[in-house]
Enzyme design. Structure first.
Site, PDB file in Angstrom:
ATOM      1  N   VAL A  40      -4.048   3.552  -3.538  1.00 43.13           N
ATOM      2  CA  VAL A  40      -3.131   4.118  -2.551  1.00 43.13           C
ATOM      3  C   VAL A  40      -3.887   4.496  -1.275  1.00 43.13           C
ATOM      4  CG1 VAL A  40      -1.449   4.936  -4.245  1.00 43.13           C
ATOM      5  CG2 VAL A  40      -3.356   6.425  -3.583  1.00 43.13           C
ATOM      6  N   ASP A  41      -5.200   4.241  -1.281  1.00 42.01           N
ATOM      7  CA  ASP A  41      -5.974   4.507  -0.064  1.00 42.01           C
ATOM      8  C   ASP A  41      -6.395   3.162   0.545  1.00 42.01           C
ATOM      9  OD1 ASP A  41      -7.773   3.635  -1.946  1.00 42.01           O
ATOM     10  OD2 ASP A  41      -9.000   5.446  -1.956  1.00 42.01           O
ATOM     11  N   ASP A  42      -7.282   3.195   1.520  1.00 43.49           N
ATOM     12  CA  ASP A  42      -7.643   1.959   2.204  1.00 43.49           C
ATOM     13  C   ASP A  42      -8.806   1.258   1.526  1.00 43.49           C
ATOM     14  OD1 ASP A  42      -5.623   2.185   4.081  1.00 43.49           O
ATOM     15  OD2 ASP A  42      -6.793   3.672   5.197  1.00 43.49           O
TER      16      ASP A  42
END
Ligand code: PRX
Length: 688
Positions: free
Chosen positions: A557-559
């Site tokens: 859910v992060d980069d």
């Protein structure tokens, strides 16, 4: 379709789970599965292990799992100290089995397991097994890139080699706590080097030999190693890669930052390159074969505290700088050994092959330490999975009669017998149900349970994984937590959600294999992992839990992108792109990729006046290869005269992801953009 359905073994009544501790509360949803024959027959998606498999399994049923899991949560100290006692400790831990603070609101994050316990993981991998009578058992079968090129080492022979290298390291002044960079391909010398460091209490930092000189230099500058261990070259498929040149460049680069490394130990990999052709720096470079065999084959163990560092492994985060994940000795030892044993239902007769490279955590925990702590026979393969043809992996499985095969869900082909296999493992990215069925039906002949192991560099070992033999499986689900692990799904406010839900995957409480800090940056450790949702460790992954309590990982859910089981931060790729003189701005997103799980998709804005061309495209990709490594090269460069930004200048990656995956009807609201017209422009340029 349902396979190998066993009605007797699994659809039995399990005692009421009302008394389960809170962490285990969620698994009470399992009631439905275990209790309900009715449900099982309605539920086409359940795949049961065969009775034959379960009968011989270490954990043969859900109720056995529940009994062990319950104890691991209610009495972690008792549970883990019983297991730890199976290893050799020169002195036992005291006074506590563990202590922890996982809550930033209560002060600094601190995790300790078996503190005060004095041990050595190399001793437990080698000497302990040899003393127990396994000296002549094969520790490693090594398979070279070229078919027909192979060798092996028994546990005794492995210890001899480890001791020789350890003696050399001592001789040149490597001391307990010093770091050593290992930049080697999958030769036997790679685990030998790891174990030699561990034997003398040095901290190894293996750098995947696909990283570029710039990435290697960055790691050298961060951990300031006493020496670098490498080889002159390696053959991967039909290519020869000159690793020593890369190391030379990295050492020059590190010098620019004031870091000089006195010794570079070079293994002569004759099948790839002769020593006469290797560039050499006198006084610094040393041929492995010239010195190591001259050292004694015994070397006293340096006893260390359970909380002394074992290794550093750099991994990507959502900002540009790689993070040095630090693991310590005792907890990591106990955790990798135990997860290996149970998730693969390990038997001493097994032949185990994990296709991961020791440059990643999977190779640390499940090529080297976990298997060797169990005295297992492991296969190490030097080459590419598709060389000389797509059947190579299955040739290797058949050649060595592999029984446990652990890989990223990225490989694959058919047409070999694979009769020897009994368990399959999957790691690195969500495995979709159709890939799962293919792996199960075709590779495993509908006979082998699949351990879909969810975990991370940071967790040290498996966190959510089936125990084959215990669980009815659902294709694509990593199922339930390992012993001692309390997964929690929270909403965006950090509030724990019960029952069927989806959200952010966190973990409550510590487990022995947890990383203890980021090297030299404890603050970043706390901020990245413990501040997002106070009270919990935040994994960075999304997850849903179904009505039966099964966990389904949904990706980062992060980069961060997972490419072929390798983790890479988008910020790192972006910074490599903008280092190119013609690139003004870059935004990288992950897109679904049939083979790699995720592919790297880069939007780039060029500096004014530079026209986009095939040459520019190629040189942008080259910039990433040079700065990070070939595995991070973008699949697609999408020329972007402008990027979609908010009025405050933030790039709207959500929109870029939709454009990249051609989900143009799901762009959402674009009216808040500073310039909504860029979206149409990007769509129009999509195929150039
Ligand atoms: O997104 C998850 C994915 O890989 C990430 C961890 O990457 P790394 O630290 O490089 O370790 C890879 C090998 C453990 C996780 O945050 N991931 C790992 N295993 C799975 C997975 N995603 C879904 N299912 C898995 N079994």
């Amino acid at each position: 379709t349902r396979k190998n359905i066993s009605t007797s073994n699994h659809l039995r009544h399990v005692e009421s789970m009302a008394s389960l501790p809170s962490g285990a509360g969620k698994i009470s949803h399992l009631n439905a599965v275990i209790l309900g024959e009715a449900l099982a027959s309605e539920e086409d998606d359940l795949v049961f292990p065969s009775d034959d498999f379960s009968r011989q399994a270490l954990v043969p049923s859900p109720d056995k799992y529940l009994e062990m899991y319950k104890r691991s949560i209610e009495d972690p100290a008792g549970f883990w100290s019983d297991i730890a006692s199976e290893f050799y400790w020169k002195e036992k831990w005291a006074p506590d089995v563990y202590s922890e603070n996982m809550d930033v609101r209560k002060g600094n994050i601190k995790i300790e397991w078996f503190k005060g316990g004095i041990t050595n993981i190399c001793y437990n991998c080698l000497d302990r097994n040899i003393e127990a009578g396994s000296g002549s058992k094969i520790a490693i079968y090594w398979e070279g890139n070229e078919p027909g090129c192979d060798s092996s080492l028994t546990y005794s022979q492995l210890r001899d080699k480890v001791c020789q290298l350890a003696n050399y390291l001592l001789k040149i002044g490597v001391e307990k706590g010093d770091s050593v960079i290992i930049y080697l391909p999958m030769l036997m010398e790679l685990p030998i080097a790891m174990l030699a460091c561990a034997r003398i209490g040095a901290v190894h930092s293996v750098v995947f030999a696909g990283f570029s000189s710039e990435s290697l230099a960055q790691r050298i500058v961060d951990c300031k190693p006493k020496l670098v261990i490498t080889c002159n070259a390696v053959r991967r498929g039909s290519k020869v890669i000159q690793l020593k040149d890369i190391v030379d460049a990295a050492l020059r680069e590190s010098n620019n930052y004031g870091i000089s490394v006195d010794v570079c130990l070079v293994y002569e990999n004759t099948s790839a390159m002769k020593r006469e052709e290797t560039k050499w720096q006198k006084g610094r470079d040393v041929w492995w074969q010239d010195v190591i065999p001259t050292y004694p084959t015994t070397c006293a163990v340096r006893w260390v505290d359970a909380e002394d560092p074992l290794f550093l492994l750099y991994t990507s985060g959502s900002t540009g700088k790689p993070k040095g994940v630090l693991h310590t000795t005792g907890g990591y030892m106990v955790y990798t050994a135990t997860t290996f044993k149970y998730a693969f239902d390990y038997k001493s007769s097994d032949i185990y092959w994990c296709t991961a490279d020791c440059g990643w955590i999977t190779g640390h925990s499940y090529v080297t330490y976990g298997p060797m702590l169990n005295g297992a026979t492991v296969i190490i393969y030097e080459g590419a999975p598709n060389y000389p043809n797509a059947g190579r992996c299955w040739d290797i499985v058949d050649k060595y009669k592999v029984t446990i095969f652990y890989t990223a869900p990225t490989l694959y082909v058919t047409h070999y017998s694979r009769k020897s296999l009994r368990i399959l493992g999957s790691v690195g990215e969500p495995i979709n149900p159709s890939a799962w069925r293919w792996f199960f039906n075709v590779v495993g002949d509908s006979r082998c349970p699949i351990s879909d192991t969810w975990w991370q560099t940071e967790t040290g070992g498996f966190m959510i994984t089936p125990l084959p033999g215990a669980w009815p499986q659902k294709p694509g689900s990593a199922t339930f937590p390992f012993f001692g692990v309390q997964p929690v799904i929270v909403d965006e406010k950090g509030v724990e959600i019960e029952g069927e839900c989806s959200g952010y995957l966190c973990v409550k409480g510590s487990w022995p294999g947890a990383f203890r800090t980021l090297y030299g940056d404890h603050e970043r450790y706390e901020t990245t992992y413990f501040k997002a949702f106070p009270g919990y460790y935040f994994s960075g992954d999304g997850c849903s839990r179904d009505k039966d309590g099964y966990h389904w990982l949904t990706g980062r859910v992060d980069d961060v992108i997972n490419v072929s089981g390798h983790r890479i931060g988008t910020a790192e790729i972006e910074s490599a792109l903008v280092s190119h003189s013609q690139c003004a701005e870059a935004a990288v997103v992950g897109v679904e990729h049939e083979v790699k799980g995720q592919g790297i998709y880069a939007f780039v804005t060029l500096v004014e006046g530079v026209p986009y061309s095939e040459d520019v495209r190629k040189s942008l990709i080259l910039a990433v290869r040079n700065q990070i490594g070939a595995f991070a090269a973008p699949e697609k460069i999408h020329w972007a005269p402008g990027l979609p930004k908010t009025r405050s200048g933030k790039i709207m990656r959500r929109i870029l992801r939709k454009i990249a995956s051609k989900q143009l009807d799901e762009l959402g609201d674009t009216s808040t953009l500073a310039d909504p017209a860029v979206v149409d422009q990007l769509i129009a340029l999509g195929d150039c």
